[in-house]
Design a protein around this motif. Sequence first.
Motif, mmCIF file in Angstrom:
data_model
loop_
_atom_site.group_PDB
_atom_site.id
_atom_site.type_symbol
_atom_site.label_atom_id
_atom_site.label_comp_id
_atom_site.label_asym_id
_atom_site.label_seq_id
_atom_site.Cartn_x
_atom_site.Cartn_y
_atom_site.Cartn_z
ATOM 1 N N ARG A 128 0.827 -1.216 0.000
ATOM 2 C CA ARG A 128 0.000 0.000 0.000
ATOM 3 C C ARG A 128 0.857 1.260 0.000
ATOM 4 N NH1 ARG A 128 -3.463 1.210 5.252
ATOM 5 N NH2 ARG A 128 -1.363 1.833 5.895
ATOM 6 N N GLN A 180 -3.009 -10.731 -6.838
ATOM 7 C CA GLN A 180 -3.772 -10.648 -8.082
ATOM 8 C C GLN A 180 -4.765 -9.490 -8.053
ATOM 9 O OE1 GLN A 180 -5.241 -14.755 -8.191
ATOM 10 N NE2 GLN A 180 -3.953 -15.109 -9.982
ATOM 11 N N SER A 181 -5.388 -9.274 -6.910
ATOM 12 C CA SER A 181 -6.366 -8.188 -6.802
ATOM 13 C C SER A 181 -5.692 -6.828 -6.889
ATOM 14 C CB SER A 181 -7.144 -8.319 -5.483
ATOM 15 O OG SER A 181 -7.855 -9.540 -5.435
ATOM 16 N N ILE A 182 -4.547 -6.682 -6.223
ATOM 17 C CA ILE A 182 -3.793 -5.429 -6.337
ATOM 18 C C ILE A 182 -3.331 -5.220 -7.765
ATOM 19 C CG2 ILE A 182 -1.728 -4.191 -5.582
ATOM 20 C CD1 ILE A 182 -1.883 -5.723 -2.933
ATOM 21 N N GLN A 184 -4.647 -6.286 -10.524
ATOM 22 C CA GLN A 184 -5.788 -5.911 -11.363
ATOM 23 C C GLN A 184 -6.124 -4.429 -11.189
ATOM 24 O OE1 GLN A 184 -9.902 -7.020 -10.191
ATOM 25 N NE2 GLN A 184 -9.799 -8.407 -11.962
ATOM 26 N N GLU A 185 -6.103 -3.963 -9.950
ATOM 27 C CA GLU A 185 -6.479 -2.583 -9.654
ATOM 28 C C GLU A 185 -5.437 -1.571 -10.126
ATOM 29 O OE1 GLU A 185 -7.719 0.111 -5.729
ATOM 30 O OE2 GLU A 185 -7.921 -2.083 -5.706
ATOM 31 N N LEU A 186 -4.156 -1.932 -10.018
ATOM 32 C CA LEU A 186 -3.091 -0.969 -10.307
ATOM 33 C C LEU A 186 -2.544 -1.046 -11.727
ATOM 34 C CD1 LEU A 186 -1.049 -1.107 -6.968
ATOM 35 C CD2 LEU A 186 -2.858 0.492 -7.630
ATOM 36 N N HIS A 189 -2.490 1.878 -14.102
ATOM 37 C CA HIS A 189 -1.550 2.940 -13.741
ATOM 38 C C HIS A 189 -0.101 2.544 -14.047
ATOM 39 C CE1 HIS A 189 -4.821 4.996 -11.640
ATOM 40 N NE2 HIS A 189 -5.147 3.808 -11.128
ATOM 41 N N TYR A 250 1.845 -9.127 -15.549
ATOM 42 C CA TYR A 250 1.015 -8.538 -14.499
ATOM 43 C C TYR A 250 0.251 -9.642 -13.778
ATOM 44 C CZ TYR A 250 1.502 -3.784 -16.495
ATOM 45 O OH TYR A 250 1.980 -2.583 -16.942
#
Length: 270
Positions: A128, A180-182, A184-186, A189, A250
């Motif tokens: 984070r 995997q969730s991070i 996907q979100e990032l 960017h 990724y």
Amino acid sequence: MSYSPYLLKGQKALVTGASSGIGEAIARYLALSGAAVAINYHSEAESAQKLVDDIKAANGEAFTIQADVSKEDEIKAMFSQTLEQFGTIDILVNNAGLQKDSPFVDMTLEQWNRVIEVNLTGQFLCAREAAKEFLRRGVQPHISSAAGKIICISSVHQVIPWAGHVNYAASKGGINMMMQSIAQELAPHKIRVNSIAPGAIKTPINKSAWDTPEAEAKLLKLIPAKRVGDVEDIAKAAVWLASDDSDYVYGTTLFVDGGMTLYPDFIENG
């Protein structure tokens, strides 16, 4: 050692749990590949400083920083100090971890909580803080094609159940889905988040599993490649994931395990 001193030139890295074992090897290889490295440790200050001295002796840049990765205030202070020292950060290697083994019915809440706090919550807190800096700074094309890279050190036990190690296996399974969730979100960017899942690697934490011919022979039954891994096997993979050579990777877990996840019992019983 096989490396390019220019692959990560100009980049700044933070490696947690870097005073020994896999973390130490990753930090060395990142430095040999041109990155400046913040060496996080929890209690082994002397080992961490020796690593910094070795890196500097090879004309690299490094410094030590103490923090318990399960403590939010210590993580925030660690990142503040790293940004003060380096100006920014390009690479986070979430490596710090531990085991507190017990038969399931005897496992205490403290044993469960401590492993989850360090192995899983610690990776969340560090990722984070790194992501905040990556988002603030954005891509620097002359440094890297990515705004930042996060590498989570997991384990083959994110997919292989491990009796007697329920807390550890649960933490590693959690790392996989968190990663995997991070990712996907990032990803939009241009922040790349991936994992490395080591198999049996020669480190102090598992020395009893490979340090005698008898123990090693038993362990090799689980490894189709018929050798126990070295920390350098993981370090080389980390350098690749940190570099632009893996720019289109990724949310992937790279298993570095000599084939341990290939169900070796089926070699003769297929």
